[in-house]
Each structure stands twice: as C-alpha cells, then as structure tokens.
Design an enzyme around this catalytic site. Structure first.
Site, short mmCIF file in Angstrom:
data_model
loop_
_atom_site.label_atom_id
_atom_site.label_comp_id
_atom_site.label_asym_id
_atom_site.label_seq_id
_atom_site.Cartn_x
_atom_site.Cartn_y
_atom_site.Cartn_z
N LYS A 1 23.84 20.25 8.60
CA LYS A 1 23.52 18.87 8.22
C LYS A 1 23.33 18.82 6.70
CE LYS A 1 20.23 15.13 8.75
NZ LYS A 1 18.84 14.82 9.07
N TYR B 1 8.77 21.83 8.80
CA TYR B 1 8.59 20.53 8.15
C TYR B 1 7.18 19.98 8.36
CZ TYR B 1 8.98 15.62 6.98
OH TYR B 1 8.74 14.40 6.43
N ASP C 1 16.27 20.78 3.63
CA ASP C 1 16.51 19.89 2.48
C ASP C 1 15.22 19.41 1.85
OD1 ASP C 1 16.09 16.91 3.86
OD2 ASP C 1 16.81 18.44 5.24
#
Length: 512
Positions: free
Chosen positions: A370, A263, A298
C-alpha cells in the site's frame, strides 16, 4: 521486477531470519495472554448482538460480568455457556441482559467438557457466516469482474454520516476508484466498545459499526454491478476494539482492513501488550475471512525524517510480514505500508523515493503493498500539491505498487470536496494510463541501487539490536516514529490478562 536492485539473496534471508527472532517473543506473549476485546469478539461470533438503553453493547456487559465473577484468565466461553445451561437460557444475548441485571452469576465448572462443546457449536456458526461471506466475495468478483489495472486506486470517504458517505463512495467508484476506505471517526480507536447501529454524528470520519459496514457493502455491491467491476471496501481494525471490528468486518464482507502491529501503540498510546494480543487474534480472523490487511509504516515518516528513518519502515514491514504469516495470512493479503514523504526540496528526493519504493517491491514481491501519498510536506499550495501527487503516482507506476492511495491537492487545507477528489482521480488516471507498463522498461541506476542496499543494511543493523534488546524495549526507546511507548503503560493495559492453565477459546481452536 525481481533483481533490479541487485539485492543479495543471503542478505535478504538474514533480514527475515532476524525479524523472526525479534518477533517470536512477541508472538509468545500474544499466545499466552487474552484481552477483554478478544473475549468480546468470541461472544460476538457466538451470537451476542445489540446494546442496552445507554448504548453499551450487551457483549461488553457480559464480559464485564464474567470478569467480575471469575476473571478473564479462563476465557469467557466456558463460564458463559456453563451459566446458560444452569440458568436454562438458550439465547446468549438474553444471558447478557440477565447478567447486566445481576440475576446470573458465573462460575468455572469442575467438568467443563459440556460448556466447551456448546461454545464450539455456537462460535462455529459465526465462523461459518464468515466463510459464506468469503465465498460470496469470490462469486461476485467472478460475476462483476476485477479492476483491469494495477495498482488498485484507493480513495477515502469521511463525512461522519454513513448516509452521506454512501453516495460519495458510489460517485468515487463511478469515477474510477477501486477501493473505498471509510475512515473512522476521530477518537474511536480509544473507545473500549463498538458503537451500535447506523451513525450520523462522526467527526472527521464515520464510526465503524456492524450496521455501517452492512449499509456501505450493500451500496457498493449495487455500484459494482453498475460499473462492471467489484469495488472493494476498507475500514479500520485498530485501537482498543481491534478483534471485534475484525470480526464484524468478516461477518459483513469487508475486503481490506487497516491492521497494523504498532500504529495504535505509537500514535494512540495504546498499551503495547494489549495491541499485540489483539492484533494476533484480529489477523487470524482476517486470514479466515480472506481480508487484505493494510499496515501503517507510512505514519512513521510523518513524525520521523523520511530519509534518516527509511530503514525503520523496512524493519517494521519485515516484522509485520512475520506476525502476519504466523497468524495465517498469505502473501496476497499483506498490504504492507510505505509512503512518499521525503522533503521535495531535497536534491535527488524523487530518486530516493524510487529507491525506497522499489526496495519494498523487491523484498515483498507477492504482497500487494500500500503506497501512500505525500502529506507531511504539503503546504496548502494546491498547484504544488497536485504536482507532488503526480510524482507520487509516477513512482507507484514505475515500481509496480499494488494499492495506491489517492493523494489530495487540498491536503493540510480542508477535508476534500467531491470536486477535489475528481481532480485527484484525474491525476491518477492520467499517470497510470500514460505510464502503462513503464515499470517493465524502468532500470534503476547505481544511485537508486546503492540507496536501496544502504537502507536494507541499516535495517539489518537495527534488527540485530532489536534481537538483543527485545521488541518491547525498542518500542519503549522510540525506535519507530520517535514515539516512546513503554510496555507497562498506555491505554487498555487493565484489559489484559494472562491465560490460566485451563484457558479456553473456541474461536482460536476453530481457526487453527
């Protein structure tokens, strides 16, 4: 849940083997380098606390002084504890203050055994505190109880003011949230220091500090007793201070941490080598502290197409699993990320979302996972947004997700009001209560099975290319989230050092 997609066990095994081959050079890189943040985390465990009058942490001052005198390649533990002995200083924070004033110099002793012993003893005390916090969590879960349903309901609080966050977090827990995430202030991931004390001036989030962690954990313990279930606390161990924030989280008994391998590289332009070195150490701390990590796959789907790039999510999940296991994390600690981000105007979009979610569930049957709500295709129409969130919640119930982030109908409009959160929680509770154990009755048809197997096949093709070209080259080429991040660029590269032959880190020794 196992077997609904007719996944070939040999194909799944091949995918994991390829992920391990692709990940091993990255692990070797992480094991042979250190960073300023890793070394600061070591000294925090050894007892360095506080900040100077300008707000610069003493631990930063101390590492900078050591680095100026002897470099980072030896590690800071030996020169620091050798200096404590030669200067007659008993408190490591006092040593940091003296170093900042220029009254202490650092050298590498010819016989480092005594300094190593002192460093081991000091950092072992910090690790024992983390062990006590973990045992404390286990006791409180037994006393207060755990949420009865899965997935756990995960809700974000982010006012910028820790004293405003606390009542909002408590209200959310009373309304049904099982996990409270205190999102960080914008830009904190790019600070190469951890702010000190309680803070009230964050922007679009609240600063991650040790005192803020302590205050929120204490408040949620009170609410846990009130509602009769242990309410978990999440924050972010990412950015340039990933190892330090992970350490502070362990010391203050946080339960989950956002901790992703890519990320910061992709979305904050942090140097890849710095990130992977910091990530490995932080995950070793998480493993010791019993903290569940949440990964950020995500986010790829907010920049790349959620259908065309679905296989990159699977590849990243497999890589994250490998990196996590190598660092000592167990499957129950792997909150691997994925998201409901396919364009809702696309025919069969919900069926494809189910295929992707069920693929993740079957590939990682013992991981909590998640599941992230729609954000990319939220338009500002709150009625449409609430309906999309309902479909997202239903997909989570049908596919047995472990951690479900509450979607907000006001996504892309405003920072959610308390009333928005209440409506969103009503949506989640209605769907989860109404669906019950519907996942036991859900049997996917040929479309969903075919799509899931297609994504897995594409993931294997990509993993084969990564094995041939190297993970760092794949990141540089824009493979994930269409962001190109070369290994020789990015923020924080100047804080990386190759370990010398005499490198010593008492914490990694204690965590082994």
């Amino acid at each position: 849940m196992a077997g609904k997609l007719d996944l070939d066990a040999a194909v799944v095994a091949r995918a994991r083997a390829l992920a391990a081959r692709a990940g091993q050079p990255v692990v070797d890189l992480a094991r042979s380098h250190t960073t300023v943040s890793v070394e600061r985390a070591v000294l925090r465990l050894a007892g360095v606390t506080g900040a100077d009058p300008d707000g610069i942490p003493w631990v930063n001052r101390l590492v900078d002084a050591v680095r100026a005198d002897v470099g980072l390649g030896h590690g800071v533990a030996v020169p620091v504890f050798h200096a404590m002995e030669t200067a007659g200083v008993e408190d490591v924070t006092v040593l940091a203050q003296k170093a900042a004033a220029g009254s202490v110099r650092f050298t590498m002793p010819s016989r480092p055994a005594k300094a190593r012993q002192r460093a081991r003893r000091a950092t072992a005390a910090g690790l024992r505190t983390i062990d006590r916090r973990r045992a404390e969590r286990d006791r409180l879960i037994k006393r207060f109880g755990d949420p009865k349903q899965r997935p756990w309901i995960y809700l974000i609080v982010a006012t910028g003011d820790i004293y405003e966050d606390i009542p909002q977090a408590q209200a959310a827990a009373r309304a049904g949230a099982d996990v409270i995430a205190v999102i960080r202030s914008t830009g904190q991931s790019l600070l190469d220091y951890v702010p000190e004390g309680a803070t009230r001036e964050g922007f679009a989030g609240t600063y991650a500090t040790q005192e803020n962690f302590r205050l929120m954990r204490a408040a949620l313990d009170e609410t846990s007793k009130e509602v009769g279930r242990y309410v978990r606390l999440t924050n972010y161990a990412s950015g340039l201070c990933m190892p330090e924030i992970a350490t502070l989280a362990g010391l203050q008994r946080l339960d989950m941490m956002l901790n992703d391998s890519m990320y910061g590289i992709l979305f904050r332009d942090i140097n890849p080598i710095r990130t992977f070195v910091d990530q490995r150490f932080s995950r070793q701390i998480h493993a010791r502290a019993g903290i569940i990590i949440n990964t950020g796959e995500d986010n790829y789907l907010t920049t790349a197409d959620a259908v065309d790039a679905a296989h990159t999510v699977t590849v990243s999940q497999l890589m994250n699993e490998y990196f996590a296991h190598e660092a000592g994390l167990a499957d129950w600690q792997l909150g691997l990320g994925h998201a409901f981000e396919i364009n809702p105007d696309l025919p069969d979009s919900f069926r494809m979302e189910l295929a992707h979610a069920l693929l993740a569930r079957e590939l990682f049957p013992d991981a909590p996972l998640k599941w992230m709500p729609p954000t990319k295709h939220m338009t500002g129409d709150v009625f449409r947004g609430n309906l999309l969130d309902g479909f997202f919640n239903l997909a989570g119930a049908l596919t047995g997700q472990g951690i479900l982030l509450v979607g907000m109908m006001t996504e892309a409009v405003v920072t959610p009001w308390l009333s928005d959160r209440d409506i969103a929680l009503q949506n989640v509770r209605y769907v989860l209560n109404g669906a019950g154990n519907l996942h036991e009755d859900f049997t996917p048809g040929p479309f969903i099975r075919g799509r899931a197997n297609q994504v897995l096949s594409e993931a294997i093709d990509l993993l084969e290319r990564i094995v041939d070209d190297g993970m760092l080259n794949a990141i540089a080429d824009g493979t994930f989230g269409i962001m190109k991040r070369p290994a020789d660029r990015g923020k924080g590269l100047d804080g990386v050092a190759r370990q010398d032959e005499d490198y010593y880190n008492p914490v990694t020794e204690g965590l082994a």
